[in-house]
Design a protein around this motif. Structure first.
Motif, PDB file in Angstrom:
ATOM      1  N   CYS A 141      43.177  31.860  31.801  1.00 46.90           N
ATOM      2  CA  CYS A 141      41.902  31.141  32.231  1.00 46.90           C
ATOM      3  C   CYS A 141      41.522  30.266  31.067  1.00 46.90           C
ATOM      4  O   CYS A 141      41.499  30.566  29.824  1.00 46.90           O
ATOM      5  CB  CYS A 141      40.650  32.186  32.122  1.00 46.90           C
ATOM      6  SG  CYS A 141      40.925  33.254  33.726  1.00 46.90           S
ATOM      7  N   HIS A 172      35.093  38.557  35.626  1.00 43.46           N
ATOM      8  CA  HIS A 172      35.905  37.406  36.065  1.00 43.46           C
ATOM      9  C   HIS A 172      37.120  37.975  36.630  1.00 43.46           C
ATOM     10  O   HIS A 172      37.478  37.377  37.796  1.00 43.46           O
ATOM     11  CB  HIS A 172      35.948  36.587  35.035  1.00 43.46           C
ATOM     12  CG  HIS A 172      36.494  35.223  35.255  1.00 43.46           C
ATOM     13  ND1 HIS A 172      36.298  34.328  36.362  1.00 43.46           N
ATOM     14  CD2 HIS A 172      37.634  34.592  34.936  1.00 43.46           C
ATOM     15  CE1 HIS A 172      36.957  33.253  36.336  1.00 43.46           C
ATOM     16  NE2 HIS A 172      38.050  33.361  35.585  1.00 43.46           N
ATOM     17  N   CYS A 221      39.286  29.951  39.654  1.00 46.01           N
ATOM     18  CA  CYS A 221      40.900  30.291  39.090  1.00 46.01           C
ATOM     19  C   CYS A 221      41.594  30.767  40.230  1.00 46.01           C
ATOM     20  O   CYS A 221      42.920  30.648  40.356  1.00 46.01           O
ATOM     21  CB  CYS A 221      40.543  31.552  38.099  1.00 46.01           C
ATOM     22  SG  CYS A 221      40.003  30.663  36.435  1.00 46.01           S
TER      23      CYS A 221
HETATM   24 ZN    ZN Z   1      39.883  32.633  35.287  1.00 46.14          ZN
END
Ligand code: ZN
Ligand code: AMP
Length: 469
Positions: free
Chosen positions: A28, A246, A221
């Protein structure tokens, strides 16, 4: 055999790649509304070490990293203000101006820290279509609902929601993660696409089948990793702060869409903390790499600082400890320079000496990135009287492909690869001149090398050289 701690199983596991000799890795990336702080950079250094260890082990790594330039609200749970809009307001610039500026600064930070750039860097704003497609799939499969115009992911439809974080729902509900958004059916549901957000005038908006709006942060993502790495990924990384929200949400979206397991190894780095706890941008003041440079430290002093501690342990930052680290790196550089500057042309490499140390080094790095032990191997090399200087240099250079501290290229070293090449070429020329009895040319080359502090020694077994101190 490389072993690594997998958050998914809570265990150290042997690494087995999906496709022989190849690793697909997703990390990320930053939300580019401000400078990266040194806590973020700790995570990027850890990910760089992981990637270089895999490369040391012979894997070809395809590494994808996202750049978040839209959709990340202040809290990871869809609350607070929009981070990009905040940056634009603060600097009186457009969102995209802010995004491009901080993306460049971020990439410069990576370069200064000797962090290898990802194979693919993907900006969220350039992948909106991919996100819409993914949301559409989730909608068709029945994982979403619309409330107040926004598209939400319904976590009750995905049975493994808590598998990464081992979340105890009640504990969490009693804790901080109590959703204020009254439109959500479950407080853990999250937005995939915002239409009627609190920001009616959101600057970046796109047409979509769900209405004009913008994507949530997590979907980015999932969409970009599926696009570039496919449905089966070897490794996904980030900091531990991303585990409960996340990454948990990324898994829910991706696995619901593809219908099977998505990532084999989740590898997380611990936080860098300051005096007041976790370093974060929302705390106001935060430390950047440039600030450390202004204070007289080099970026590699900070890299060495990070390498001193296990990636799975919290690391406290302090200027006192950074100063000690700087001193020990300076002293290491001096030792290495001394070795390199004392290499002479008649030293030969004994492969047995070298391979024993390489095996030792590899054992450490393969042991869930035990970099502290890998440094012990380096220090053993420096001390070993059985090794000649050329062998030592070869090993230091080899280990530094993982450490990335420019140990061999340091400015203190009078000898680098270029210089060795230069010397060897001149020596070849001189040998030819001597065969042709061109003594003037031979002397001219000797003088040229002397000017470079290189002394030529002619013996009955041939010509060697050494660097003069
Ligand atoms: Zn991410
Ligand atoms: P963010 O821009 O907040 O998404 O963070 C970028 C990366 O830095 C993520 O992998 C985070 O997990 C990580 N990170 C954030 N804060 C810290 C910290 N204090 N120490 C280490 N890593 C962090």
């Amino acid at each position: 055999m490389f072993k690594v701690y997998n958050t998914l199983s809570n265990n150290i596991e042997e690494f087995k790649e999906i496709e022989k000799g190849k690793v697909k890795m997703y990390t990320c990336g930053p939300t580019v509304y401000n400078f990266a702080h040194i806590g973020n950079l700790r995570t990027y250094v850890f990910e760089d070490v992981l990637k270089k260890v895999l490369e040391y082990d012979g894997y070809e790594v395809t590494h994808v990293m996202n750049i978040t330039d839209v959709g990340h609200l202040q809290s990871d749970e869809d609350t607070g203000e929009d981070k990009m809009a905040l940056g634009a307001k603060r600097e009186n610039k457009s969102v995209l101006e802010v995004a491009r500026f901080y993306e460049i600064r971020f990439m410069q930070d990576l370069e200064k820290l000797n962090i290898k750039a990802p194979s693919i860097k993907a900006r969220a704003t350039e992948h909106i279509e991919d996100m819409i497609k993914l949301i559409k799939i989730l909608e068709e499969k029945g994982y979403t609902y619309i409330a107040n115009g926004n598209v939400y992911f319904s976590i009750d439809k995905y049975k493994d929601y808590y598998k990464l974080a081992n979340l105890n729902m009640q504990e969490l509900q009693a804790g901080s993660r109590i959703e204020v958004d009254k439109f959500k059916k479950n407080p853990f549901d999250f937005a995939l696409w915002f239409v009627n957000s609190k920001y009616d005038k959101h600057i970046l908006q796109w047409e979509s089948p769900f209405g004009t709006g913008f994507p949530g942060w997590h979907i980015e993502c999932s969409a970009m990793s599926l696009k570039y790495l496919g449905e089966n990924i070897d490794i996904h990384c980030g900091g531990v702060d991303h585990i409960p929200v996340h990454h948990t949400n990324e898994i829910a979206q991706s696995e619901s869409a593809i219908g099977h397991k998505w990532v084999n190894y989740w590898v997380h780095g611990e936080m860098l903390t300051g005096d007041n706890g976790k370093m974060s941008k929302s705390n106001g003041e935060f430390l950047t790499l440039d600030k450390l440079i202004q204070d007289g430290f080099s970026p590699l002093d900070y890299r060495y600082y990070v390498l001193q501690s296990k990636y799975r342990k919290q690391l406290v930052f302090s200027y006192e400890r950074l100063m000690e680290t700087k001193k020990s790196l300076d002293s290491l550089r001096k030792k290495v320079a001394n070795i390199i500057n004392n290499i002479s042309g008649n030293e030969k490499i004994n492969e047995n000496h070298i391979s024993m140390y390489k095996t030792e080094f590899r054992k450490c790095i393969d042991d869930d990135l035990n970099i502290a032990n890998a440094f012990t191997v380096l220090f053993d090399v420096l001390k070993d009287d059985e090794l000649n200087n050329l062998e030592k240099r070869t090993l230091i250079k080899d280990f530094d492909t993982v450490f990335s501290l420019n140990l061999v290229e340091g400015k203190e070293n009078k000898l680098d690869d270029e210089k060795v090449k230069f010397i060897e070429e001149l020596l070849k020329e001189r040998a030819t001149a001597r065969v042709n009895k061109n003594w003037a040319k031979s002397d001219e080359i000797r003088d040229k090398l002397l000017k470079e502090n290189v002394e030529i020694i002619d013996t009955k077994d041939g010509t060697t050289w050494k660097v003069r101190q």
